[in-house]
Write an enzyme that holds these catalytic residues in place. Structure first.
Site: not given
Length: 668
Positions: A85, A115, A117
Site C-alpha cells: 500500500s 499519475e 490516484k
C-alpha cells in the site's frame, strides 16, 4: 490437411487479430476506426466459425471472455511479491518531508512521475506466454482471491498481449473502476430491479469484480488502469517507470490519464492543483495523485518498508466535509485493552457513503474538540475513507448538550482504568481477562492468517469466554470434547472438528504464532520478518532493542513495543504454557526438499480435494519442481482433480503422464 494450413484456421486467426487491434484502438487509444455495428459483425463472423469448428477455439479468443459457469467460492492465491500500500500525505509540508527522505536516500538528482490516484479496486493480472492466465484481487497484500474468470470479462483487458517483446511471465497491476456515468446508470438499473443500490463507484467495482457468476460481471461496465508490475520472467529491460507506462500501451493496457514526468516539487504541486480543479470534471472518481521516482534503479536503491515503497507517495486531496449531530459517545475496548471513544452520529451522507459514527481516537481528542453529546459537528472522511470529527459548531448549541466523563472503570468488566504511561494518551483496562479484550484477542489468534483455527469464530469465542471455558490463548489447547459439549453451539461432530483444527495449529510456523499473539505494531509482514531473522521464539524473546532495530523493517517504536511485550511476566508465563502445549516455536528454513519432483514440471487441472491450487503448487516448488499453467511436450506430469478441463485432452495427445491427486501425494 493440417489444421493450421486450412483457410478456415487462417481466417479465424486473422479475425482474432483484427478484433484485438480494434479493442486496442477503442479501449487504449480512445480512437476507434470502425462503427459498433461493423465491430459486432466482425465478432459474429468469428463466433460463426468457432461454432462450426469448435476445435479452432483458443483460450485467448475474444469469444472466450465469458465461457465459465458460476463459481461457488474464490480460491486463495498468493501474490508473487507483496502488493504494497502507499503512504499518504495531505499537505505540502508532508510532501516536502517525503522529498527530503528521497533526497537523503539517493544523494543524486531524480525525476518523478505523477499519475492520478483512481478510487478503485486493486487487481493483479498475470500473462503467461502473452495470454491472460491469472487475475487476483489485492486481498491483504500477501494473498488475494482468484477472480480470473471475472477479470477476463473486462472488455478493456486484452486476453492476449499485443506487444512483440513480452516476458514469458508478465504480471501487471492496477485499479479496476467504474466511471461516474456508468455508476449512476448501474444504480438506476439496480433500483429498477428492486435491488439495493451501491454506495459509491468503488463499492460497485469491488462488488462487480467479486461476483460468483462471470455472466453478471460481464454486464458491469468495469475498466482498468495499469500502474505497476509484479513478477516478470525474464525481467523487463526497462530503465524508468515512464518506460513501463509506454510499454503498457504497447501491450494494449491503458494507464492513468494526465500522467506526466516532473523534475521538481514545484511542477508536482502545480500539477496537483490543476488536477484538483479538474477533479469534478473527470469521468471517474479520484482522491489524489500518486508520485513515483521515475528511475527503476533508484526505486530499488530506496527500497521499501514492511508496508509501503519508499520511492512512491500518495498526495491526497482534502477530504469532503459535512455537518451532523453527536447523539451519543460510547466506549469500546480493543484486544490490547485500550479504551476508544466512538461518537454515534445522526446518519448523514458523505462522499456517497452513509456515515453514522466516527472514532474520537482517545479521550484527549474529546477534550481538544470540546465535544459534548448533542453537539453539532463538522465531519470529514479522512482520506475519503474514515469518518473523522474536525470541530464542534459551538454557535449551534442550545443548552441541552451533555458533558462526557472519562470512565474510571472498564465499561465491559468494571475493572480499574488508567494510563499505562504519563506520555501515553491511551487509557487501558488493567484486567487481562476482560471479556471484550479476551474475546477480540482470541478471535484474532484463531483467524486465518494467524493460527487458522476453523470453527473458532466470534460466536464460539463469545460463548467460551462467557461460560469461562477459556481464559487465555493456552486454554484453547486444553479444550476437550466434554468441555465443548457444555456449550450450546457445539455437538459431537462440531466439537471433534474444532479439536482437530486446534491440533493442526501445533505445526504452524513461528511467524503465524507471533502474528496471532497480537503484539502491538506487529502485523503479519513484520511477524514474518522477525521469525525469519531470529528463527526461534527464545532468541526473539531475548533480543535487545538494539538488536531489533538492526532489522530494516523494524523501527524504534516497534522495537520498544516488542521488548516491553516479552519482558512482561504474564507473557513469559503464556509462552511457557504454549510450549508445554507442544506449539511450534521456530521458523523453518526455506530450503529445497530433494524428492522425485526435483526439476520436474507440473500442470494442474480440475478441482483437487486436499489442496487448493496454490497449496499444491507450493508443494512442488518447495521440492525443486516447476509449475506451469499450460501443457507442452516438456510437461512431466498433469495432475487431475474432479472435472478436468481441456488440458486433459491435450496431455493425452502429447503423451504427457497423467496422474491423480493420490498418485501426486505418493510423489511426496
Amino acid at each position: 490437411m493440417k489444421l493450421n494450413d486450412s483457410k478456415t484456421y487462417q481466417e479465424a486467426n486473422a479475425i482474432r487479430q483484427e478484433i484485438r487491434r480494434h479493442d486496442y484502438l477503442y479501449y487504449t487509444l480512445d480512437n476507434p476506426e470502425i462503427s459498433d455495428y461493423d465491430y459486432d459483425m466482425l465478432f459474429k463472423r468469428l463466433e460463426n466459425i468457432e461454432a462450426r469448428y469448435p476445435n479452432l477455439i483458443t483460450p485467448d479468443s475474444p469469444t472466450q471472455r465469458i465461457s465459465a459457469t458460476p463459481s461457488e467460492s474464490f480460491k486463495q492465491i498468493k501474490h508473487s511479491m507483496p502488493m504494497l500500500s502507499l503512504e499518504n500525505v495531505y499537505n505540502e509540508n508532508e510532501l516536502r518531508e517525503w522529498e527530503n527522505r528521497v533526497i537523503k536516500g539517493l544523494n543524486e538528482s531524480f525525476e518523478l512521475v505523477v499519475e492520478l490516484k483512481i478510487d478503485g479496486v486493486g487487481l493483479a493480472l498475470t500473462y503467461v506466454n502473452k495470454v491472460l492466465t491469472i487475475g487476483a484481487t489485492r486481498g491483504d497484500g500477501q494473498t488475494g482471491e482468484d477472480i480470473t474468470l471475472n477479470a477476463k470479462t473486462i472488455r478493456c483487458l486484452p486476453l492476449r498481449i499485443l506487444a512483440e517483446n513480452t516476458p514469458n511471465i508478465f504480471e501487471v497491476r492496477g485499479e479496476v473502476y467504474i466511471s461516474k456515468d456508468n455508476f449512476n446508470n448501474l444504480n438506476n438499473q439496480m433500483i429498477d430491479d428492486a435491488n439495493e443500490p451501491f454506495a459509491n463507484p468503488r463499492n460497485a467495482a469491488a462488488g462487480s469484480l467479486r461476483q460468483k457468476d462471470p455472466q453478471i460481471t460481464s454486464k458491469r461496465p468495469l475498466k482498468f488502469f495499469a500502474h505497476s508490475y509484479g513478477k516478470t520472467e525474464p525481467e523487463l529491460n526497462l530503465k524508468t517507470h515512464w518506460d513501463f507506462l509506454q510499454y503498457c500501451k504497447e501491450c494494449g493496457l491503458k494507464y492513468s490519464d494526465h500522467a506526466i514526468v516532473c523534475n521538481n516539487m514545484e511542477e508536482i504541486i502545480t500539477h496537483y492543483k490543476h488536477i484538483e480543479a479538474l477533479r469534478d470534471k473527470l469521468p471517474y472518481e479520484i482522491d489524489g495523485i500518486v508520485i513515483k521516482v521515475n528511475s527503476i534503479l533508484q526505486q530499488k536503491k530506496l527500497g521499501q518498508t514492511a508496508r509501503s515503497p519508499r520511492w512512491a507517495i500518495a498526495f491526497k486531496f482534502p477530504a469532503r466535509r459535512t455537518t451532523t449531530k453527536i447523539t451519543n459517545i460510547r466506549v469500546q475496548v480493543s484486544r490490547t485493552g485500550i479504551l476508544t471513544p466512538v461518537a454515534d452520529l445522526k446518519a448523514v451522507e458523505l462522499s456517497g457513503v452513509i456515515v453514522s459514527h466516527a472514532t474520537l481516537h482517545n479521550f484527549d481528542e474529546i477534550a481538544r474538540l470540546g465535544a459534548k453529546i448533542g453537539d453539532t459537528v463538522l465531519i470529514e472522511r479522512a482520506g475519503d475513507v474514515i469518518p473523522k470529527i474536525l470541530q464542534v459548531i459551538i454557535e449551534q448549541r442550545n443548552g441541552s448538550e451533555k458533558d462526557f466523563a472519562i470512565p474510571k472503570n472498564c465499561p465491559v468488566c468494571n475493572s480499574e482504568v488508567s494510563k499505562s504511561k504519563e506520555n501515553d494518551v491511551a487509557y487501558r483496562c488493567q484486567n487481562p481477562s476482560c471479556p471484550q479484550t479476551l474475546e477480540r484477542g482470541l478471535t484474532h489468534f484463531a483467524s486465518r492468517d494467524a493460527m487458522d483455527i476453523d470453527g473458532l469464530g466470534e460466536a464460539a469465542v463469545h460463548q467460551m469466554v462467557e461460560k469461562k471455558v477459556i481464559g487465555n490463548f493456552a486454554d484453547i489447547y486444553k479444550l476437550t470434547k466434554e468441555s465443548l459439549l457444555t456449550l450450546e453451539l457445539f455437538k459431537d461432530k462440531k466439537s471433534l472438528n474444532l479439536l482437530k483444527a486446534i491440533e493442526q495449529t501445533k505445526t504452524r510456523p513461528l511467524s503465524c504464532l507471533l502474528f496471532a499473539l497480537g503484539i502491538r505494531h506487529v502485523g503479519q509482514k513484520a511477524a514474518k520478518v522477525l521469525a525469519e531473522h531470529f528463527k526461534t521464539m527464545d532468541k526473539l524473546m531475548n533480543a535487545s532493542i538494539d538488536e531489533l532495530t538492526q532489522i530494516d523493517e523494524v523501527g524504534p517504536v516497534m522495537a520498544q513495543t516488542i521488548a516491553e511485550y516479552f519482558a512482561q511476566k504474564s507473557v513469559k508465563k503464556l509462552i511457557t504454557q504454549l510450549k508445554n502445549c507442544s506449539l511450534n516455536m521456530s521458523e523453518p528454513d526455506n530450503e529445497i526438499i530433494k524428492s522425485e519432483m526435483f526439476k520436474k514440471s507440473f500442470v494442474f487441472t480440475g478441482e483437487l480435494s486436499k489442496y487448493s491450487r496454490t497449496q499444491a503448487e507450493e508443494v512442488v516448488l518447495k521440492r525443486g519442481g516447476k509449475v506451469s499453467s499450460s501443457i507442452s511436450a516438456k510437461t512431466s506430469y498433469l495432475v487431475i482433480g474432479a472435472n478436468p478441463g481441456s488440458k486433459f485432452n491435450k496431455a493425452q495427445k502429447l503423451g504427457v503422464k497423467i496422474i491423480s491427486e493420490s498418485e501426486f501425494e505418493k510423489l511426496l
